[in-house]
Design a protein around this motif. Structure first.
Motif, short mmCIF file in Angstrom:
data_model
loop_
_atom_site.label_atom_id
_atom_site.label_comp_id
_atom_site.label_asym_id
_atom_site.label_seq_id
_atom_site.Cartn_x
_atom_site.Cartn_y
_atom_site.Cartn_z
N GLY A 214 0.79 -1.24 0.00
CA GLY A 214 0.00 0.00 0.00
C GLY A 214 0.81 1.28 0.00
N GLY A 215 2.15 1.15 0.00
CA GLY A 215 3.00 2.33 0.00
C GLY A 215 3.65 2.56 -1.36
N VAL A 216 4.64 3.45 -1.36
CA VAL A 216 5.29 3.89 -2.61
C VAL A 216 6.79 3.59 -2.54
N ILE A 217 7.28 2.81 -3.51
CA ILE A 217 8.72 2.52 -3.61
C ILE A 217 9.47 3.79 -4.04
N ASP A 218 8.90 4.51 -5.03
CA ASP A 218 9.54 5.72 -5.55
C ASP A 218 8.57 6.40 -6.52
N ASP A 219 8.79 7.68 -6.77
CA ASP A 219 8.15 8.30 -7.94
C ASP A 219 9.26 8.54 -8.96
N PHE A 220 8.88 8.52 -10.25
CA PHE A 220 9.92 8.51 -11.28
C PHE A 220 9.35 9.02 -12.61
N LEU A 221 10.25 9.20 -13.58
CA LEU A 221 9.86 9.60 -14.93
C LEU A 221 10.16 8.47 -15.90
N VAL A 222 9.25 8.28 -16.87
CA VAL A 222 9.43 7.30 -17.93
C VAL A 222 9.54 8.06 -19.25
N TYR A 223 10.65 7.85 -19.96
CA TYR A 223 10.87 8.44 -21.29
C TYR A 223 10.76 7.32 -22.32
N ARG A 224 9.92 7.51 -23.35
CA ARG A 224 9.87 6.50 -24.41
C ARG A 224 10.80 6.91 -25.55
N ILE A 225 11.90 6.17 -25.69
CA ILE A 225 12.85 6.40 -26.79
C ILE A 225 12.25 5.83 -28.09
N ASP A 226 11.86 4.54 -28.03
CA ASP A 226 11.10 3.91 -29.12
C ASP A 226 10.27 2.80 -28.49
N ASP A 227 9.56 2.01 -29.30
CA ASP A 227 8.62 1.05 -28.72
C ASP A 227 9.28 -0.10 -27.97
N ARG A 228 10.62 -0.22 -28.07
CA ARG A 228 11.34 -1.26 -27.35
C ARG A 228 12.35 -0.69 -26.35
N THR A 229 12.44 0.64 -26.26
CA THR A 229 13.48 1.26 -25.44
C THR A 229 12.89 2.38 -24.57
N TYR A 230 13.10 2.25 -23.27
CA TYR A 230 12.59 3.24 -22.32
C TYR A 230 13.72 3.68 -21.39
N PHE A 231 13.64 4.94 -21.00
CA PHE A 231 14.66 5.56 -20.15
C PHE A 231 13.93 5.99 -18.87
N LEU A 232 14.37 5.49 -17.71
CA LEU A 232 13.71 5.81 -16.45
C LEU A 232 14.61 6.69 -15.60
N VAL A 233 14.02 7.69 -14.97
CA VAL A 233 14.77 8.57 -14.08
C VAL A 233 14.19 8.45 -12.67
N VAL A 234 15.03 8.03 -11.73
CA VAL A 234 14.58 7.73 -10.37
C VAL A 234 15.31 8.61 -9.35
N ASN A 235 14.78 8.64 -8.14
CA ASN A 235 15.38 9.46 -7.10
C ASN A 235 16.70 8.85 -6.60
N ALA A 236 17.64 9.73 -6.30
CA ALA A 236 19.00 9.32 -5.92
C ALA A 236 19.01 8.37 -4.73
N SER A 237 18.16 8.63 -3.74
CA SER A 237 18.17 7.81 -2.52
C SER A 237 17.62 6.41 -2.77
N ASN A 238 16.97 6.21 -3.93
CA ASN A 238 16.30 4.94 -4.20
C ASN A 238 16.91 4.14 -5.35
#
Length: 360
Positions: free
Chosen positions: A92-116
């Motif tokens: 019921g909690g949150v591991i992290d909040d983050f950003l998802v970048y779609r490079i193409d339909d098979r490639t994704y770039f995720l940006v996460v918090n430093a502490s996590n």
């Protein structure tokens, strides 16, 4: 062991006050928080946020993996689009909040918090059952957030990417300050507009210097984490570790807008049940009417001295010249205009619930 970013010595040379943050030696302020805050709101400033984590997920199952670990619906993304999301845990909690970048339909770039970084990596790896190629590029990537209304003017001369027409939460790759394959996104954590520039560590100093040279006529300044916090709080943006964490409900935190029950994800059923049963608490914004600055962990009290919640973030707003904060309160005290009291040391200081952003 506290880690340094590539430009730690540059910040020390600029007179930054350095502090340990999320395991990194980071600049908290240079000229002073209020001055830096105003620079970003009215002009342009640069944050070195190279402590943030970056992962690349690649392969036929990349989207399915993201769909499983993210509460948001990444299938809505098209190439060049960015999505804000969070990673729910199983309780019921949150591991992290983050950003998802779609490079193409098979490639994704995720940006996460430093502490996590390690926690997120382990969690995503646990659900990677279909052989998605995962690469953690955090230690070789620098990130500069160039924020403020003059950002596009400053950066426009440095790149072949058309920044002036780039819409919020989109990105492009191109040449930047003579460096190829730099990723630039119309994102940020300040509410002042601007861009985030991802660059290999080996090119970080060159890109940093070019940004400051281009920004000199605009009064560009380096900005520390202190002003980053006051800027994000004026917008009511959540900070992981303060306003959301492994024990907080994303629905109570106001993240229902990025919780898509149209698909299956970790703990979707648990969150759906919580939504149907009705929330008990809510993360609200408040302005302090009396004197006093609210800080994380302070009790929130009703008119009859009952503790009804706790402060998760608080500061003196440089723009409004008054104290503001975020905190969880019981749902019957969450309505806009409700009077509350913050227990600051031994005093009860009056506050009122307001709807963020605090600075419109």
């Amino acid at each position: 062991m506290v880690k340094n970013t590539t430009l730690t010595d540059v910040h020390i040379g600029l007179g930054a006050k350095m502090v340990p943050f999320a395991g990194f030696n980071m600049p908290v302020q240079y000229s002073g928080i209020n001055d830096e805050h105003e620079t970003v709101r009215k002009g342009v400033g640069v944050f070195d946020v190279s402590h943030m984590g970056e992962f690349i997920l690649k392969g036929d199952g990349a989207l399915d993996l993201i769909q499983k670990i993210s509460a948001n619906d990444a299938s809505r993304l098209t190439d060049g689009k960015v999505q804000y999301a969070y990673i729910p845990n199983e309780t019921g909690g949150v591991i992290d909040d983050f950003l998802v970048y779609r490079i193409d339909d098979r490639t994704y770039f995720l940006v996460v918090n430093a502490s996590n970084i390690q926690k997120d990596w382990d969690w995503i790896s646990k659900y990677n059952t279909s052989g998605v190629t995962m690469k953690n590029i955090s230690d070789e990537t620098s990130l500069f957030a160039v924020q403020g209304p003059k950002s596009a003017e400053v950066l426009g001369s440095l790149t072949d990417i058309d920044l002036a027409t780039m819409s919020y939460y989109t990105f492009a790759k191109g040449s930047f300050a003579g460096v190829d394959n730099v990723l630039v996104s119309a994102t940020g954590y300040t509410g002042a507009g601007g861009f985030e520039v991802y660059v290999a560590n080996k090119d970080a100093k060159k890109v940093w210097d070019a940004i400051f040279e281009a920004g000199a006529p605009y009064g560009i300044k380096p900005i520390g984490l202190g002003a980053r916090d006051t800027l994000r709080l004026e917008m009511g943006f959540c900070l992981y570790g303060n306003d959301i964490d492994d024990t907080t409900s994303p629905l109570e935190a106001g993240l229902g807008w990025v919780t898509k029950f149209t698909k299956d994800f970790v703990n979707a059923d648990g969150l759906k049940k919580q939504k149907e049963a009705g929330l008990k608490n809510k993360l609200v914004g408040f302005e302090v009417i009396d004197r006093g600055i609210p800080r994380q962990g302070y009790d929130i009290v009703d008119g009859s001295d009952n503790i009804i919640g706790r402060v998760t973030s608080g500061t003196q707003s440089p723009t409004l010249k008054k104290s503001i904060g975020l905190g969880y309160v019981s749902i019957d005290h969450a309505k806009e205009g409700t009077e509350l009291y913050i227990a600051i040391r031994n005093n009860l200081v009056k506050a009122v619930v307001v709807k963020p952003p605090f600075v419109k």
